[in-house]
Design a protein around this motif. Sequence first.
Motif, mmCIF file in Angstrom:
data_model
loop_
_atom_site.group_PDB
_atom_site.id
_atom_site.type_symbol
_atom_site.label_atom_id
_atom_site.label_comp_id
_atom_site.label_asym_id
_atom_site.label_seq_id
_atom_site.Cartn_x
_atom_site.Cartn_y
_atom_site.Cartn_z
ATOM 1 N N PHE A 1 -9.402 -4.592 1.831
ATOM 2 C CA PHE A 1 -9.040 -3.267 2.317
ATOM 3 C C PHE A 1 -9.699 -3.001 3.669
ATOM 4 C CE2 PHE A 1 -8.241 -2.874 -2.164
ATOM 5 C CZ PHE A 1 -7.108 -2.073 -2.223
ATOM 6 N N LEU B 1 -4.381 -1.885 3.467
ATOM 7 C CA LEU B 1 -4.739 -3.224 3.008
ATOM 8 C C LEU B 1 -5.262 -4.044 4.185
ATOM 9 C CD1 LEU B 1 -1.759 -4.291 0.685
ATOM 10 C CD2 LEU B 1 -3.921 -3.233 0.042
ATOM 11 N N TYR C 1 0.871 -1.165 0.000
ATOM 12 C CA TYR C 1 0.000 0.000 0.000
ATOM 13 C C TYR C 1 0.912 1.220 0.000
ATOM 14 C CZ TYR C 1 -4.314 2.566 1.024
ATOM 15 O OH TYR C 1 -5.411 3.392 0.949
#
Length: 366
Positions: A222, A261, A6
């Motif tokens: 997510f 994430l 990320y």
Amino acid sequence: MNPTGYPQGHALLIGVANYQQISRLPAAILNDVNDVAATLSSPDHCGYPPANVVTLLDANATRTAVLKRLDELATRAGPDDTACVFFSGHGGIVGSPGNEDSVLLTVDSDLADIENTSINSNELAAALAQIKAKRLLVFIDACHAGGAAISKSLTDDKGHELKSGYSQNTFAKLAVGSGRALMASCRADELSSVFDGARNSVFTTALLAGLRGAADKSASGFIKVFDLFNYVSEEVPKLIPDDQHPIFKADNLEVNFAVALSQGGKKSPYSPEIMLTVQEELPWSVLEKILVELYPFGPRDQEVWSRAGGDLSRLQFHSTGQAAWHAALRTLKQGGGGSNINFGSLLSAAKEDFSNHPQLAMLQTS
């Protein structure tokens, strides 16, 4: 390419337990910062680049250092990034009843000169406002119970005293702005609990579980802001019934944006959310959402547009990745964007990068 990072995630984590001149706090406060930092930077959890996760603990968390690191965060976090600020330590309430304000107490704060040795809410709000990231989440775990007898007031060895905690006015002030949200460990009239012998505070215990995947109940891959708060707000009262209720403040927040994430980006192909999305929405709409998620910097991200046969010079510049994708796909639907790009070639390029993505797998190139 494996979606295990990320890269747009940035964080500043501050924890003070061993104050130089004020009542000390349990060691759990330092564990809180270290554990949140480890979770954010873990490729198996939130996927932030370790270099983007900065911690300030005890002696390093001076007033000057905190303000300097906030300024650095504003410099390194761009408009398409996600920024998190976490503070665990003392907060103090100043001002007269009905006009109360709050100060963040750094390791070198002095109750005899609180105005010049703490960070007041206007200073903190101004520092946060300098952060360009369109997604900013602030965590405050303060007004701690546990350790010394500091439940309602802060003291030093010179007879000075300051009311402990944060005011509601301060919480609202720190959450001002589009895409900004604040999550605090408890209401203004409550205490943030730390159980004897516990590694983390009650609030951070729930926060860590949420960040490690428990908040991603739909297995989307997510951790999203509303989902995270809903999880924490449900779990904390289970750990300490009736005594502590986390609060959430947001001034102008309409999108349930991702903050990290979940489990390294792991998704379930059988998630009800995924199945309904693909079945009920038009392919173009689904593709746009996926591309915004996987390529947050827009069509230029990882050269996906060019690799799909597109011509970047045919696209207009936009300040955010989401706006860039929306405009690019609208152009593509109208036959523009390059002579060799189409829905199928763009989808194929994305599938090459994210071969295990369940929503991409369900879309057809023809």
